[in-house]
Scaffold this motif. Sequence first.
Motif, PDB file in Angstrom:
ATOM      1  N   ARG A  24      43.926  42.640  29.876  1.00 18.75           N
ATOM      2  CA  ARG A  24      43.638  42.857  29.688  1.00 18.75           C
ATOM      3  C   ARG A  24      42.524  43.219  27.756  1.00 18.75           C
ATOM      4  N   GLU A  40      46.011  38.371  31.193  1.00 21.46           N
ATOM      5  CA  GLU A  40      45.591  37.882  29.325  1.00 21.46           C
ATOM      6  C   GLU A  40      43.910  38.169  29.757  1.00 21.46           C
ATOM      7  N   ARG A  90      40.918  40.628  20.583  1.00 13.96           N
ATOM      8  CA  ARG A  90      42.460  39.685  20.625  1.00 13.96           C
ATOM      9  C   ARG A  90      42.977  39.342  18.725  1.00 13.96           C
ATOM     10  N   LYS A 113      49.951  33.721  23.344  1.00  9.61           N
ATOM     11  CA  LYS A 113      49.196  33.139  23.998  1.00  9.61           C
ATOM     12  C   LYS A 113      49.701  33.019  25.475  1.00  9.61           C
ATOM     13  N   ALA A 114      48.218  33.047  26.181  1.00  5.93           N
ATOM     14  CA  ALA A 114      49.121  32.205  27.668  1.00  5.93           C
ATOM     15  C   ALA A 114      48.646  30.706  27.896  1.00  5.93           C
ATOM     16  N   HIS A 122      46.061  42.249  19.465  1.00  7.99           N
ATOM     17  CA  HIS A 122      46.603  41.305  20.264  1.00  7.99           C
ATOM     18  C   HIS A 122      47.700  40.616  19.461  1.00  7.99           C
ATOM     19  N   GLU A 131      49.655  33.576  33.652  1.00  7.62           N
ATOM     20  CA  GLU A 131      49.984  34.662  32.089  1.00  7.62           C
ATOM     21  C   GLU A 131      48.399  34.396  31.536  1.00  7.62           C
ATOM     22  N   LYS A 132      47.461  33.730  31.495  1.00 10.93           N
ATOM     23  CA  LYS A 132      45.429  33.999  31.656  1.00 10.93           C
ATOM     24  C   LYS A 132      45.304  34.536  32.649  1.00 10.93           C
TER      25      LYS A 132
END
Length: 259
Positions: free
Chosen positions: A185, A182, A162, A172-173, A165, A178-179
């Motif tokens: 990832r 994330e 984290r 941030k998502a 990133h 996007e979450k």
Amino acid sequence: MLLHDINPSIKALAVVVCVLILSVFFDPVTPSLTLVITIAVTFMFGRVSIKKWLLLFSPFLFMAFIYIWSAILFSRSAEEETILWTWGILTLTEEGFQRALSLGLRVLSFTSLSLLFILTTKPTEFLLSLMQQCRLSPKLAYGIMAGYRFLPLIKEEFEIIRSAHRIRGVSKARSFSEKIAELKRYAVPLLAGAIRKAERTAMAMESKGFTGDKNRQFYHKITVSKKDWAFFAIMVSAVLLSAYTSWQLGYLQLYNGEL
């Protein structure tokens, strides 16, 4: 006699037997007396932090309150029951209140017994005891032990990923999509790292001659002594004494599957 020195398997057996005995009865006196005795034994014979105990106990206290409130609101009242309070369609009877209180106190009693075991038992010693006294497969036990040891490492790796990133400018998502991206990832490198650690651990154990044989020798031996069985007898006797006291007071009832 400290609770930390009691054989973990015997301690777990005592907790399970006490829970099973409490499940038979459904009155407010038996679980309340058991709760008081269990808390007293936990703090008198265990090196347990009061702050930590309260932190773990408080969510179940809220859960017990919800159980009591729900049982009072949605209880089945019979004509022969004593009415204490009525408001509209809601009716509170003495018998219904006792049933609701019994349900909440059972939750707290089960929680106190579980915390007694959790806060006074080392996971490693418990697994060793299961292998030595309960003949648990070493493959399964050492697999659980290795996974338990990996948890702090996985958390540390997650923090590293984290931070990496954020340094590279990954925002941030915010939205649901996007979450999900994330999560991918984070999940892929964590899963790859976990697989590499599992392979290295398996190779190290094989190189040390680990075969999973149940008749293996142990460097740290867990024994069973008279004090372990004395603890078992004391805990079971405490629950039975609570039930006997409830019977003497005229509150003892057997659980019939209905609220």
